[in-house]
Design a protein around this motif. Structure first.
Motif, PDB file in Angstrom:
ATOM      1  N   TRP A   7      68.484  62.097  41.070  1.00  0.00           N
ATOM      2  CA  TRP A   7      69.255  61.982  40.002  1.00  0.00           C
ATOM      3  C   TRP A   7      70.067  60.578  39.922  1.00  0.00           C
ATOM      4  O   TRP A   7      69.989  60.135  38.899  1.00  0.00           O
ATOM      5  N   GLN A  19      71.368  48.653  29.336  1.00  0.00           N
ATOM      6  CA  GLN A  19      71.736  47.551  29.616  1.00  0.00           C
ATOM      7  C   GLN A  19      70.736  46.488  29.101  1.00  0.00           C
ATOM      8  O   GLN A  19      71.102  45.407  28.687  1.00  0.00           O
ATOM      9  N   ARG A  21      68.878  46.920  26.604  1.00  0.00           N
ATOM     10  CA  ARG A  21      68.713  47.196  25.031  1.00  0.00           C
ATOM     11  C   ARG A  21      67.487  47.608  24.780  1.00  0.00           C
ATOM     12  O   ARG A  21      67.046  47.241  23.513  1.00  0.00           O
ATOM     13  N   GLN A  51      75.125  63.692  33.183  1.00  0.00           N
ATOM     14  CA  GLN A  51      76.645  63.875  33.253  1.00  0.00           C
ATOM     15  C   GLN A  51      77.392  62.694  33.900  1.00  0.00           C
ATOM     16  O   GLN A  51      78.423  62.412  33.176  1.00  0.00           O
ATOM     17  N   HIS A  72      80.124  51.734  21.413  1.00  0.00           N
ATOM     18  CA  HIS A  72      80.785  50.844  21.704  1.00  0.00           C
ATOM     19  C   HIS A  72      80.900  50.399  23.261  1.00  0.00           C
ATOM     20  O   HIS A  72      81.811  51.308  23.972  1.00  0.00           O
ATOM     21  N   PRO A  73      80.223  49.385  23.712  1.00  0.00           N
ATOM     22  CA  PRO A  73      80.360  49.223  25.251  1.00  0.00           C
ATOM     23  C   PRO A  73      81.652  48.970  25.593  1.00  0.00           C
ATOM     24  O   PRO A  73      82.233  47.960  24.996  1.00  0.00           O
ATOM     25  N   VAL A  74      82.210  49.346  26.526  1.00  0.00           N
ATOM     26  CA  VAL A  74      83.402  49.170  27.111  1.00  0.00           C
ATOM     27  C   VAL A  74      83.298  48.879  28.689  1.00  0.00           C
ATOM     28  O   VAL A  74      82.251  49.174  29.477  1.00  0.00           O
ATOM     29  N   THR A  75      84.069  48.036  29.205  1.00  0.00           N
ATOM     30  CA  THR A  75      84.046  47.957  30.716  1.00  0.00           C
ATOM     31  C   THR A  75      85.025  48.838  31.127  1.00  0.00           C
ATOM     32  O   THR A  75      86.315  48.828  30.837  1.00  0.00           O
ATOM     33  N   ARG A  76      84.611  49.960  31.802  1.00  0.00           N
ATOM     34  CA  ARG A  76      85.334  50.936  32.345  1.00  0.00           C
ATOM     35  C   ARG A  76      85.639  50.389  33.993  1.00  0.00           C
ATOM     36  O   ARG A  76      84.980  50.340  34.829  1.00  0.00           O
ATOM     37  N   THR A  77      86.913  50.502  34.191  1.00  0.00           N
ATOM     38  CA  THR A  77      87.405  49.984  35.484  1.00  0.00           C
ATOM     39  C   THR A  77      88.496  51.131  36.181  1.00  0.00           C
ATOM     40  O   THR A  77      89.151  51.787  35.476  1.00  0.00           O
ATOM     41  N   ALA A 231      84.281  46.951  38.608  1.00  0.00           N
ATOM     42  CA  ALA A 231      83.908  47.935  37.665  1.00  0.00           C
ATOM     43  C   ALA A 231      82.322  48.060  38.121  1.00  0.00           C
ATOM     44  O   ALA A 231      81.638  47.137  38.353  1.00  0.00           O
TER      45      ALA A 231
ATOM     46  N   PHE B  79      90.643  52.663  33.392  1.00  0.00           N
ATOM     47  CA  PHE B  79      90.891  51.900  32.232  1.00  0.00           C
ATOM     48  C   PHE B  79      89.589  51.564  31.328  1.00  0.00           C
ATOM     49  O   PHE B  79      88.593  51.017  32.069  1.00  0.00           O
ATOM     50  N   ASP B  80      89.607  51.715  29.962  1.00  0.00           N
ATOM     51  CA  ASP B  80      88.609  51.229  29.228  1.00  0.00           C
ATOM     52  C   ASP B  80      88.900  50.156  28.546  1.00  0.00           C
ATOM     53  O   ASP B  80      89.879  49.873  27.937  1.00  0.00           O
ATOM     54  N   ILE B  81      88.127  48.756  28.971  1.00  0.00           N
ATOM     55  CA  ILE B  81      88.576  47.760  28.320  1.00  0.00           C
ATOM     56  C   ILE B  81      87.280  47.251  27.233  1.00  0.00           C
ATOM     57  O   ILE B  81      86.339  47.059  27.309  1.00  0.00           O
ATOM     58  N   PRO B  82      87.747  47.714  25.960  1.00  0.00           N
ATOM     59  CA  PRO B  82      86.846  47.600  24.994  1.00  0.00           C
ATOM     60  C   PRO B  82      86.577  45.813  24.591  1.00  0.00           C
ATOM     61  O   PRO B  82      87.291  45.204  24.876  1.00  0.00           O
ATOM     62  N   PRO B 171      74.011  41.966  29.136  1.00  0.00           N
ATOM     63  CA  PRO B 171      74.761  42.954  29.902  1.00  0.00           C
ATOM     64  C   PRO B 171      74.856  42.557  31.347  1.00  0.00           C
ATOM     65  O   PRO B 171      74.010  42.007  31.776  1.00  0.00           O
ATOM     66  N   TYR B 172      76.180  43.058  31.796  1.00  0.00           N
ATOM     67  CA  TYR B 172      76.296  42.800  33.387  1.00  0.00           C
ATOM     68  C   TYR B 172      75.925  43.833  34.161  1.00  0.00           C
ATOM     69  O   TYR B 172      75.896  44.933  33.882  1.00  0.00           O
ATOM     70  N   CYS B 175      81.107  43.642  37.679  1.00  0.00           N
ATOM     71  CA  CYS B 175      82.166  43.236  37.207  1.00  0.00           C
ATOM     72  C   CYS B 175      83.235  43.337  37.880  1.00  0.00           C
ATOM     73  O   CYS B 175      83.707  44.522  38.526  1.00  0.00           O
TER      74      CYS B 175
END
Lengths: 232, 232
Positions: A7, A19, A21, A51, A72-77, A231, B79-82, B171-172, B175
């Motif tokens: 998985w 990523q 595209r 999931q 909307h791509p976000v940086t999730r940290t 991240a 945290f989501d950093i948009p 795309p990275y 991060c």
DNA sequence: GAGATTTTTAAGCATGGACATAATAATTTG
DNA sequence: CAAATTATTATGTCCATGCTTAAAAATCTC
């Protein structure tokens, strides 16, 4: 097929497509069944991968609606905020704790706002300093609900930090975290051994036990403090 | 009763035991088989719950070694950093963007440190201001690797923000995020329409594409900025 | 007794089938 | 025609089972 598909590799492959595209934000992905066929595995395996991707915000899944690439791509940290004592000890420094003041007061307007309360009930107001190797590390300004946590009034906070006592004795179900910067007030500057007006990093945490307020703490870090995360 | 699925409730129950200190850090938990019996479910279900707890750092699992409570309890926050434009628009305000300067320069020592580089190669240095409703919102100071992202040199950064162009086109894979507080320099103060010495909240992000540096950005927020998240 | 080898244990993963649930689409009904 | 009902669809969850794999423990070997 070549290797037994896991998985995680399906997850990584879908993530790669997003990523790279090959699929664009908003695009609909094939459904689990079809992907299972493509990867030559069971639907359960695809489900597990998706999931994970949904949890990290790469895709959005809706029953019947299917799976779409997040718009909307976000940086999730992800940050880990430990108990202050453990944080200090992890740095290899001696931990110290010092109670500055305590008393029952009507809570501040900003604390009431954090709890989402209209009125400003009386709560236990505790101010304390955490030390790392005899240097100030974090100054905490805390409100504790005497209604939700009456036992706190019997705790000797000169010896035991509220930070630790609460985590040990009053686990929360919800927690809101806020990060911000503020100028040091003269009092804060004195406690943190810096200049008034210095820029300080503040971590504000509010916790509830099933919608009953437990505590709101402003942890004000000494100058130089940084919070780091990778991240994925 | 809760309508939640059983793997999530098993996850929550184990988490509760950890937080309530019914099991202490370092303690060994029963193995999956035994827990499955206790909860009256299949081992798969316990496995799913524990997988999650391991991922969030509550618990450490080792084959043969079994499952132990993580040594240091933490508050794990996501945290989501948009993209800045979307963040502003989500606030219901008009978004504006303004290029302050750009040029090829040898990168600063701190930027080199962020990338983990020994030397200080030349990169594209971009400074830009993001506006929310005609008020300064975030000032970004950015280095972009012209080696990894040569196409950036052809982008008209007076019209399009590097923030957005990079997220959409480069795309990275990795991060690193850092949060801190700093005093406003005179230049920053002027751009953010505040006083020099004001306390500013800084989000520093460094990204790589398979260990090749992409960009390092210091996003310096206007006074009053807060970052909020709910931890679970 | 140190080092190499085998055994055992507990987590990790995959499968296929079954049923639940939410959201949409199609159909019926007033 | 609009509102209420039913069908369909894709995800969500669970289970029983079986095999894989890492690592600790036990055993063997020199």
């Amino acid at each position: 097929m070549s290797t037994r598909s896991s998985w995680t590799s399906i997850r990584d492959e879908i993530k790669r497509r997003v990523q790279a595209r090959e699929v664009l934000p908003g695009d609909k992905l094939p459904n689990d069944q079809e992907l299972a066929q493509e990867f030559g595995c069971a639907r359960t395996t695809v489900q597990r991968a998706m999931q994970e991707l949904a949890a990290t915000g790469t895709v959005v899944r809706r029953r019947k609606g299917g799976t779409t690439v997040a718009a909307h791509p976000v940086t999730r940290t992800t940050f880990d905020i430990p108990i202050t004592r453990l944080e200090v000890e992890a740095l290899g420094q001696d931990y110290g704790y010092f109670l500055v003041s305590q008393g029952i007061e009507q809570i501040s307007r900003s604390a009431a706002a954090s709890f989402g309360l209209q009125d400003q009930p009386e709560m236990l107001h505790v101010r304390a300093l955490h030390l790392a190797g005899n240097r100030p590390y974090i100054y905490e300004d805390r409100w504790i609900s005497q209604e939700t946590v009456p036992e706190i009034l019997d705790v000797d906070l000169t010896r035991e930090s509220a930070n630790e006592w609460l985590i040990l004795n009053r686990p929360y179900s919800d927690c809101e975290v806020r990060f911000l910067a503020k100028k040091a007030t003269p009092q804060e500057a004195e406690l943190l051994e810096t200049e008034a007006g210095e820029a300080l990093f503040v971590m504000e945490r509010t916790t509830w036990s099933d919608s009953a307020p437990i505590t709101r703490v402003r942890a004000i870090a000494a100058p130089g403090y940084q919070l780091t995360a990778r991240a994925k």
